[in-house]
Scaffold this active site. Structure first.
Site, PDB file in Angstrom:
ATOM      1  CB  CYS A  49      -0.880  -0.020   1.248  1.00 53.31           C
ATOM      2  SG  CYS A  49      -1.779   1.517   1.533  1.00 53.31           S
ATOM      3  CG  HIS A  50       0.602   4.278  -2.896  1.00 53.65           C
ATOM      4  ND1 HIS A  50      -0.361   3.514  -3.517  1.00 53.65           N
ATOM      5  CD2 HIS A  50       1.550   4.521  -3.821  1.00 53.65           C
ATOM      6  CE1 HIS A  50      -0.016   3.330  -4.775  1.00 53.65           C
ATOM      7  NE2 HIS A  50       1.127   3.927  -4.989  1.00 53.65           N
ATOM      8  CB  THR A  51       0.088   3.917   4.117  1.00 50.91           C
ATOM      9  OG1 THR A  51      -1.139   4.271   3.490  1.00 50.91           O
ATOM     10  CG2 THR A  51       0.234   4.731   5.374  1.00 50.91           C
ATOM     11  CG  HIS A  71      -0.836  -1.220   6.259  1.00 47.20           C
ATOM     12  ND1 HIS A  71       0.206  -0.718   5.544  1.00 47.20           N
ATOM     13  CD2 HIS A  71      -1.940  -0.664   5.734  1.00 47.20           C
ATOM     14  CE1 HIS A  71      -0.241   0.117   4.631  1.00 47.20           C
ATOM     15  NE2 HIS A  71      -1.555   0.167   4.713  1.00 47.20           N
ATOM     16  CD  GLU A  72      -3.946  -3.401   0.911  1.00 44.69           C
ATOM     17  OE1 GLU A  72      -3.738  -2.175   1.071  1.00 44.69           O
ATOM     18  OE2 GLU A  72      -4.198  -3.885  -0.193  1.00 44.69           O
ATOM     19  CB  CYS A 101     -11.187  -2.031  22.274  1.00 46.92           C
ATOM     20  SG  CYS A 101     -12.300  -0.746  22.900  1.00 46.92           S
ATOM     21  CB  CYS A 106     -14.353   1.930  23.672  1.00 47.59           C
ATOM     22  SG  CYS A 106     -13.650   2.739  22.203  1.00 47.59           S
ATOM     23  CB  CYS A 109     -15.908   0.444  20.348  1.00 46.23           C
ATOM     24  SG  CYS A 109     -14.298   0.036  19.649  1.00 46.23           S
ATOM     25  CB  CYS A 117     -11.197   1.610  18.400  1.00 46.49           C
ATOM     26  SG  CYS A 117     -10.621   0.897  19.954  1.00 46.49           S
ATOM     27  NE  ARG A 121      -5.023   8.278  19.389  1.00 45.80           N
ATOM     28  CZ  ARG A 121      -4.901   9.600  19.504  1.00 45.80           C
ATOM     29  NH1 ARG A 121      -4.898  10.339  18.432  1.00 45.80           N
ATOM     30  NH2 ARG A 121      -4.812  10.186  20.674  1.00 45.80           N
ATOM     31  CB  CYS A 181      -5.176  -1.034   3.728  1.00 45.47           C
ATOM     32  SG  CYS A 181      -4.902   0.749   3.712  1.00 45.47           S
ATOM     33  NE  ARG A 378      -3.416  -1.984  -2.323  1.00 43.67           N
ATOM     34  CZ  ARG A 378      -3.383  -0.644  -2.364  1.00 43.67           C
ATOM     35  NH1 ARG A 378      -2.828  -0.013  -3.378  1.00 43.67           N
ATOM     36  NH2 ARG A 378      -3.905   0.063  -1.374  1.00 43.67           N
TER      37      ARG A 378
HETATM   38  P1  NAD Z   1      -2.142   5.315  -6.259  1.00 44.51           P
HETATM   39  O1  NAD Z   1      -0.847   6.051  -6.246  1.00 44.51           O
HETATM   40  O2  NAD Z   1      -2.168   3.939  -6.828  1.00 44.51           O
HETATM   41  O3  NAD Z   1      -3.225   6.168  -7.040  1.00 44.51           O
HETATM   42  C1  NAD Z   1      -3.193   7.557  -7.119  1.00 44.51           C
HETATM   43  C2  NAD Z   1      -3.720   7.971  -8.486  1.00 44.51           C
HETATM   44  O4  NAD Z   1      -3.828   9.393  -8.511  1.00 44.51           O
HETATM   45  C3  NAD Z   1      -2.812   7.560  -9.652  1.00 44.51           C
HETATM   46  O5  NAD Z   1      -3.556   6.863 -10.640  1.00 44.51           O
HETATM   47  C4  NAD Z   1      -2.311   8.915 -10.174  1.00 44.51           C
HETATM   48  O6  NAD Z   1      -2.067   8.891 -11.581  1.00 44.51           O
HETATM   49  C5  NAD Z   1      -3.443   9.851  -9.782  1.00 44.51           C
HETATM   50  N1  NAD Z   1      -3.073  11.255  -9.715  1.00 44.51           N
HETATM   51  C6  NAD Z   1      -1.904  11.792  -9.278  1.00 44.51           C
HETATM   52  N2  NAD Z   1      -1.942  13.120  -9.392  1.00 44.51           N
HETATM   53  C7  NAD Z   1      -3.147  13.444  -9.887  1.00 44.51           C
HETATM   54  C8  NAD Z   1      -3.768  14.668 -10.233  1.00 44.51           C
HETATM   55  N3  NAD Z   1      -3.127  15.842 -10.073  1.00 44.51           N
HETATM   56  N4  NAD Z   1      -5.028  14.637 -10.733  1.00 44.51           N
HETATM   57  C9  NAD Z   1      -5.665  13.451 -10.897  1.00 44.51           C
HETATM   58  N5  NAD Z   1      -5.124  12.266 -10.603  1.00 44.51           N
HETATM   59  C10 NAD Z   1      -3.871  12.266 -10.098  1.00 44.51           C
HETATM   60  O7  NAD Z   1      -2.657   5.296  -4.737  1.00 44.51           O
HETATM   61  P2  NAD Z   1      -3.792   4.415  -3.986  1.00 44.51           P
HETATM   62  O8  NAD Z   1      -3.205   3.163  -3.446  1.00 44.51           O
HETATM   63  O9  NAD Z   1      -5.004   4.322  -4.834  1.00 44.51           O
HETATM   64  O10 NAD Z   1      -4.066   5.365  -2.728  1.00 44.51           O
HETATM   65  C11 NAD Z   1      -4.611   6.655  -2.921  1.00 44.51           C
HETATM   66  C12 NAD Z   1      -4.423   7.511  -1.686  1.00 44.51           C
HETATM   67  O11 NAD Z   1      -5.216   7.000  -0.617  1.00 44.51           O
HETATM   68  C13 NAD Z   1      -2.999   7.564  -1.141  1.00 44.51           C
HETATM   69  O12 NAD Z   1      -2.738   8.890  -0.732  1.00 44.51           O
HETATM   70  C14 NAD Z   1      -3.039   6.631   0.052  1.00 44.51           C
HETATM   71  O13 NAD Z   1      -2.034   6.940   0.996  1.00 44.51           O
HETATM   72  C15 NAD Z   1      -4.432   6.943   0.563  1.00 44.51           C
HETATM   73  N6  NAD Z   1      -5.031   5.953   1.461  1.00 44.51           N
HETATM   74  C16 NAD Z   1      -5.824   6.450   2.475  1.00 44.51           C
HETATM   75  C17 NAD Z   1      -6.461   5.575   3.339  1.00 44.51           C
HETATM   76  C18 NAD Z   1      -7.373   6.103   4.420  1.00 44.51           C
HETATM   77  O14 NAD Z   1      -7.757   5.355   5.313  1.00 44.51           O
HETATM   78  N7  NAD Z   1      -7.772   7.375   4.367  1.00 44.51           N
HETATM   79  C19 NAD Z   1      -6.282   4.191   3.191  1.00 44.51           C
HETATM   80  C20 NAD Z   1      -5.483   3.717   2.132  1.00 44.51           C
HETATM   81  C21 NAD Z   1      -4.872   4.607   1.289  1.00 44.51           C
HETATM   82 ZN    ZN Z   2      -2.837   1.073   3.471  1.00 44.15          ZN
END
Ligand code: NAD
Ligand code: ZN
Length: 383
Positions: A49-51, A71-72, A101, A106, A109, A117, A121, A181, A378
Site C-alpha cells: 500500500c502507498h502508506t 499492513h494489508e 476494542c 469505549c 466503539c 477506536c 493508538r 486497507c 496492487r
Molecule cells: P495510487 O498512487 O495507486 O493512485 C493515485 C492515483 O492518482 C494515480 O492513478 C495517479 O495517476 C493519480 N493522480 C496523481 N496526481 C493526480 C492529479 N493531479 N489529478 C488526478 N489524478 C492524479 O494510490 P492508492 O493506493 O489508490 O491510494 C490513494 C491515496 O489514498 C494515497 O494517498 C493513500 O495513501 C491513501 N489511502 C488512504 C487511506 C485512508 O484510510 N484514508 C487508506 C489507504 C490509502
Molecule cells: Zn494502506
C-alpha cells in the site's frame, strides 16, 4: 488448543526497513511469543500500500526505524497470548490497523458514527505493542519497531487481539488481504462516510486501487453518473469497466478541473466527490466541483506532511460539506469479515485490483518497484 511453536520464539525471514529512503533488507529475525491480549500470526500474503512506501520514502515525520512495514495482509493464527478468546490457532485473520476494542467504556466503539477506536493508538504510533515493548529482534538481539500495529512484511508477526478480524477460512488469503486497507477504504468512503444514494452523481480523483474501489462502491450504491479523473489516461479503461460513465484528464482541459466538472460535465456540480490522490490542490478541486447546496467531498488521500488544505469559506457557506475517512469508516473486526463474505458469495469482486504477484517475502522490494511503475494497482507477495 496450541501449535507446536507456541510459547517459543520463532526465527523467520522479514523485510527490515533500516532507514528512510533505502531499500528494505531481507533478514532473519526472531519473533517473540505473543503476550497477554496479543496474537502471533503466520503471514500468508501481503499486498503493498502507498502508506508503506510513504513511510519508507521518509515522508512520515513520525516514521520509526528500523521497522517492519506492511499492513494489508492475510494471515493464519499460530498462537495466542493470555486472555485471548476471540481467535484461536488455525483461524484465518486480516490484521487491521484500525482496531476495535468493543469495550462498553469505549465511546468510539459504542458509537455508530465512527470506527476510530483509540485503545492502542498511542503505542501503535510509537512502534511498540500495548505493553510498550516490541516482539521483533534482529540477529544481534536488537529491537525492531512495529508499524501500524501490523508489520506484515515478515513471515510471522504479532498483533493485538483487537486488531484481528477473523474471516471465513474458505476465502483465499492471497486475495482477501486487500480488504486490510485500500479496497475497504474506497468502498467504505462511499457506503459509510458519505452514504451515497441511488441516482447520485459522483466524481473520483485519482484512479489507483483506492479511487477504483470508490467507483466500484458508487456503482453498487446506484450512482448514475460517475466521473473518473486522472492524469494517467491508462487508468480509464479499468475505471470504465468498474462503472465510470465519464473519464477526464485534467491535462486535456483548458480551465481548472473543478470548473469543467461543475460547469460543463454537470450543471451545478456532483453530489459526492472523493480525493484519492493525497494532493491538497486536488482536495480543493474535489470540494469545489461539488453541487451548490449539498455536495459532499470526502478526503481519502494522505497528504504529504505539513501540507494544508484551503478553499474560500464561501464554498462551505453555500452548502458544500468537506469530510474525510480512515479505513472507510468500517469497524474492523465486525465489518471486514462481512466484506469477505460478500466476496465469497460473488457479489464483490476484487480480483481486478491484483495486477502483480510475487513469491517469497524477499521479493517485497521487487513489489515496491512494481508499485512505482504507474500501471500497478496492487502487488501481492505470497510468502
Ligand atoms: P495510487 O498512487 O495507486 O493512485 C493515485 C492515483 O492518482 C494515480 O492513478 C495517479 O495517476 C493519480 N493522480 C496523481 N496526481 C493526480 C492529479 N493531479 N489529478 C488526478 N489524478 C492524479 O494510490 P492508492 O493506493 O489508490 O491510494 C490513494 C491515496 O489514498 C494515497 O494517498 C493513500 O495513501 C491513501 N489511502 C488512504 C487511506 C485512508 O484510510 N484514508 C487508506 C489507504 C490509502
Ligand atoms: Zn494502506
Amino acid at each position: 488448543m496450541s501449535s507446536a511453536t507456541a510459547g517459543a520464539p520463532i526465527k523467520c525471514k522479514a523485510m527490515v526497513a533500516r532507514g528512510p529512503k533505502q531499500p528494505m533488507v531481507e533478514e532473519e529475525i526472531t519473533v517473540m511469543p505473543p503476550q497477554a491480549g496479543e496474537v502471533r500470526v503466520k503471514v500468508i500474503a501481503n499486498a503493498l500500500c502507498h502508506t508503506d512506501i510513504y513511510t519508507l520514502d521518509g515522508h512520515d515525520p513520525e516514521g520509526l526505524f528500523p521497522c517492519i512495514l506492511g499492513h494489508e495482509a492475510g494471515c493464519v493464527v499460530e498462537s495466542v497470548g493470555e486472555g485471548v478468546t476471540s481467535v484461536k490457532p488455525g483461524d484465518h485473520v486480516i490484521p487491521c490497523y484500525t482496531p476495535q476494542c468493543c469495550e462498553t467504556t469505549c465511546v468510539f466503539c459504542q458509537s455508530p458514527k465512527t470506527n476510530l477506536c483509540p485503545k492502542i493508538r498511542g503505542t501503535q504510533g510509537q512502534g511498540v505493542m500495548p505493553d510498550g515493548t516490541v516482539r521483533f529482534k534482529d540477529k544481534d538481539g536488537k529491537d525492531i519497531f512495529h508499524f501500524m500495529g501490523c508489520s506484515t512484511m515478515s513471515e510471522y508477526t504479532v498483533i493485538a487481539e483487537i486488531s484481528c478480524a477473523k474471516i471465513n477460512p474458505d476465502a483465499a488469503l492471497e486475495k482477501v488481504c486487500l480488504f486490510g486497507c485500500g479496497i475497504s477504504t474506497g468502498l467504505g468512503a462511499v457506503w459509510n462516510t458519505c452514504k451515497v444514494e441511488t441516482n447520485s452523481t459522483v466524481a473520483v480523483f485519482g484512479l489507483g486501487a483506492v479511487g477504483l474501489s470508490v467507483i466500484q462502491g458508487a456503482k453498487i450504491a446506484g450512482a448514475i453518473k460517475i466521473i473518473a479523473v486522472d492524469v494517467n489516461p491508462k487508468k480509464f479503461e479499468i475505471a470504465k469497466q468498474l462503472g465510470a460513465t465519464d473519464c477526464v484528464n485534467p491535462k486535456d482541459i483548458d480551465k481548472p478541473i473543478q470548473q469543467h466538472i461543475a460547469g460543463v460535465m454537470t450543471q451545478w456540480g456532483v453530489d459526492y466527490s472523493f480525493d484519492c490522490t493525497g494532493k491538497t490542490e486536488i482536495m480543493r478541486a474535489a470540494l469545489e466541483c461539488c453541487h451548490r447546496g449539498w455536495g459532499t467531498s470526502c478526503i481519502i488521500g494522505v497528504a504529504a506532511s505539513g501540507h494544508e488544505i484551503s478553499t474560500r469559506p464561501f464554498q462551505l457557506v453555500t452548502g458544500r460539506v468537506w469530510k474525510g475517512t480512515a479505513f472507510g469508516g468500517f469497524k474492523s473486526r465486525s465489518q471486514v469479515p462481512v466484506l469477505v463474505e460478500r466476496n465469497l458469495r460473488g457479489d464483490l469482486d476484487i480480483d481486478h485490483y491484483i495486477t502483480h504477484r510475487f513469491k517469497g517475502v524477499g521479493e517485497t522490494n521487487a513489489a515496491v518497484d512494481a508499485l512505482h511503475s504507474g500501471d500497478c494497482l496492487r502487488a501481492v507477495v505470497e510468502y
